[in-house]
Design an enzyme around this catalytic site. Structure first.
Site, PDB file in Angstrom:
ATOM      1  N   ARG A 104       0.846  -1.193   0.000  1.00  0.00           N
ATOM      2  CA  ARG A 104       0.000   0.000   0.000  1.00  0.00           C
ATOM      3  C   ARG A 104       0.877   1.237   0.000  1.00  0.00           C
ATOM      4  NH1 ARG A 104      -4.535  -0.012   4.482  1.00  0.00           N
ATOM      5  NH2 ARG A 104      -2.731   0.342   5.796  1.00  0.00           N
ATOM      6  N   THR A 108      -1.304   7.478  -0.227  1.00  0.00           N
ATOM      7  CA  THR A 108      -2.655   7.314  -0.793  1.00  0.00           C
ATOM      8  C   THR A 108      -3.375   6.087  -0.241  1.00  0.00           C
ATOM      9  OG1 THR A 108      -1.872   5.934  -2.606  1.00  0.00           O
ATOM     10  CG2 THR A 108      -1.855   8.324  -2.969  1.00  0.00           C
ATOM     11  N   ASP A 200       1.153  -3.578  11.862  1.00  0.00           N
ATOM     12  CA  ASP A 200       1.540  -3.960  10.499  1.00  0.00           C
ATOM     13  C   ASP A 200       1.866  -5.449  10.472  1.00  0.00           C
ATOM     14  OD1 ASP A 200       3.245  -4.576   8.197  1.00  0.00           O
ATOM     15  OD2 ASP A 200       3.120  -2.441   7.783  1.00  0.00           O
ATOM     16  N   ASP A 203       5.260  -6.646   8.904  1.00  0.00           N
ATOM     17  CA  ASP A 203       6.389  -6.329   9.787  1.00  0.00           C
ATOM     18  C   ASP A 203       6.462  -7.297  10.963  1.00  0.00           C
ATOM     19  OD1 ASP A 203       7.399  -4.245   8.342  1.00  0.00           O
ATOM     20  OD2 ASP A 203       6.429  -2.669   9.527  1.00  0.00           O
TER      21      ASP A 203
HETATM   22  C1  PRP Z   1      -1.072  -5.039   4.199  1.00  0.00           C
HETATM   23  C2  PRP Z   1      -1.853  -6.328   4.265  1.00  0.00           C
HETATM   24  C3  PRP Z   1      -2.742  -6.236   3.065  1.00  0.00           C
HETATM   25  C4  PRP Z   1      -3.036  -4.761   2.980  1.00  0.00           C
HETATM   26  C5  PRP Z   1      -4.424  -4.528   3.494  1.00  0.00           C
HETATM   27  O1  PRP Z   1      -0.038  -5.117   3.305  1.00  0.00           O
HETATM   28  O2  PRP Z   1      -1.062  -7.484   4.295  1.00  0.00           O
HETATM   29  O3  PRP Z   1      -2.128  -6.715   1.875  1.00  0.00           O
HETATM   30  O4  PRP Z   1      -2.066  -4.101   3.809  1.00  0.00           O
HETATM   31  O5  PRP Z   1      -4.785  -3.223   3.370  1.00  0.00           O
HETATM   32  P1  PRP Z   1      -5.919  -2.733   2.357  1.00  0.00           P
HETATM   33  O6  PRP Z   1      -7.099  -3.615   2.595  1.00  0.00           O
HETATM   34  O7  PRP Z   1      -6.157  -1.309   2.796  1.00  0.00           O
HETATM   35  O8  PRP Z   1      -5.390  -2.801   0.976  1.00  0.00           O
HETATM   36  P2  PRP Z   1       1.034  -3.934   3.133  1.00  0.00           P
HETATM   37  O9  PRP Z   1       0.580  -2.975   2.103  1.00  0.00           O
HETATM   38  O10 PRP Z   1       1.363  -3.363   4.467  1.00  0.00           O
HETATM   39  O11 PRP Z   1       2.273  -4.673   2.500  1.00  0.00           O
HETATM   40  P3  PRP Z   1       3.294  -5.691   3.208  1.00  0.00           P
HETATM   41  O12 PRP Z   1       2.509  -6.952   3.535  1.00  0.00           O
HETATM   42  O13 PRP Z   1       4.312  -5.940   2.170  1.00  0.00           O
HETATM   43  O14 PRP Z   1       3.832  -5.050   4.436  1.00  0.00           O
HETATM   44  N1  URA Z   2      -2.209  -3.692   6.870  1.00  0.00           N
HETATM   45  C1  URA Z   2      -1.745  -4.122   8.057  1.00  0.00           C
HETATM   46  O1  URA Z   2      -0.760  -4.871   8.113  1.00  0.00           O
HETATM   47  N2  URA Z   2      -2.364  -3.718   9.159  1.00  0.00           N
HETATM   48  C2  URA Z   2      -3.448  -2.909   9.135  1.00  0.00           C
HETATM   49  O2  URA Z   2      -3.986  -2.565  10.204  1.00  0.00           O
HETATM   50  C3  URA Z   2      -3.913  -2.464   7.900  1.00  0.00           C
HETATM   51  C4  URA Z   2      -3.284  -2.887   6.771  1.00  0.00           C
END
Ligand code: PRP
Ligand code: URA
Length: 216
Positions: A104, A108, A200, A203
């Site tokens: 994400r 945005t 997160d 993470d």
């Molecule tokens: C997180 C999570 C989802 C997304 C959900 O990923 O694992 O893929 O956010 O959010 P949304 O419903 O608002 O799209 P992130 O973008 O943090 O990526 P990462 O897993 O690589 O840290």
């Molecule tokens: N992605 C995450 O990992 N945590 C949240 O709370 C939202 C999006």
């Protein structure tokens, strides 16, 4: 909204509570995500077709049902969805695995796709999309659109924690797709994080949180 399955098992609730705790260590967090995936998969696999095959018990020959794992494909959304794959494969070891990389944008909150590797003939398989977090719904909606571009017709989405905003967005976009939710939370905050949530997820699975203790 009758394609939304809110899972309600006490064991699942128990494990999600420990997952949320900020003091849960990375090694335990990862193990819990795997165990939760098993519990959710048990529900989500309820309608998988079986085929009768002939086997021989110590008593006699008989036709009995088996799942054809080669017709099943797990597609984790990277990174956090990866944490659910091992649990799923423990239950259906012959399933295929595709990968969709998305993050994400910090400003945005819109998803950016950076990787896509799906098995051949995915269009005819039963696909289980995996992502622990359904926040705005942007990532999972984009992921489904990618799968549809590859011709996939049978899709289910399994998440662990969802915000009401994400559930609505996903179900509005794809009312025909079964959505499995481990816990429905209160809302999103101004950074589009789920409240109370677990922070997160990527993470926490991969130990990339800055303020983690060295022993964590
Ligand atoms: C997180 C999570 C989802 C997304 C959900 O990923 O694992 O893929 O956010 O959010 P949304 O419903 O608002 O799209 P992130 O973008 O943090 O990526 P990462 O897993 O690589 O840290
Ligand atoms: N992605 C995450 O990992 N945590 C949240 O709370 C939202 C999006």
């Amino acid at each position: 909204m009758n394609n939304i399955h809110y899972l309600n098992h006490p064991l699942l609730k128990h494990k999600i509570t420990i997952l949320r705790d900020k003091n849960t260590k990375t090694i335990d967090f990862r193990q819990l995500v795997k165990e939760i995936a098993v519990l959710e998969g048990y529900e989500a696999f309820k309608n998988l077709p079986t085929i009768d095959v002939e086997i021989e018990t110590p008593i006699e020959k008989t036709f009995q049902p088996l799942i054809d794992g080669s017709n099943v494909c797990f597609v984790p959304i990277l990174r956090a969805g990866l944490g659910m794959v091992d649990g799923m494969l423990e239950m259906i070891p012959t399933a295929r695995v595709g990968h969709l990389g998305m993050y994400r944008d910090e400003v945005t909150h819109m998803p950016v796709e950076y990787y896509c590797k799906l098995p051949p003939e995915i269009s005819s398989k039963q696909v289980f999309l995996l992502d622990p977090m359904l926040a705005t719904g942007g990532s999972s909606i984009d992921a489904v659109n990618t799968l549809k571009k590859y011709g996939v017709k049978n899709i289910s989405f399994i998440c662990i924690i969802a915000a009401p905003e994400g559930v609505k967005a996903f179900n509005d976009a794809f009312p025909e797709i079964p959505l499995y939710v481990g816990a429905l939370d209160r809302c999103l905050n101004d950074k589009a994080y789920i409240c109370p949530g677990l922070g997160d997820c990527g993470d926490r699975i991969f130990g990339t949180v800055e303020n983690l203790k060295k022993t964590n």
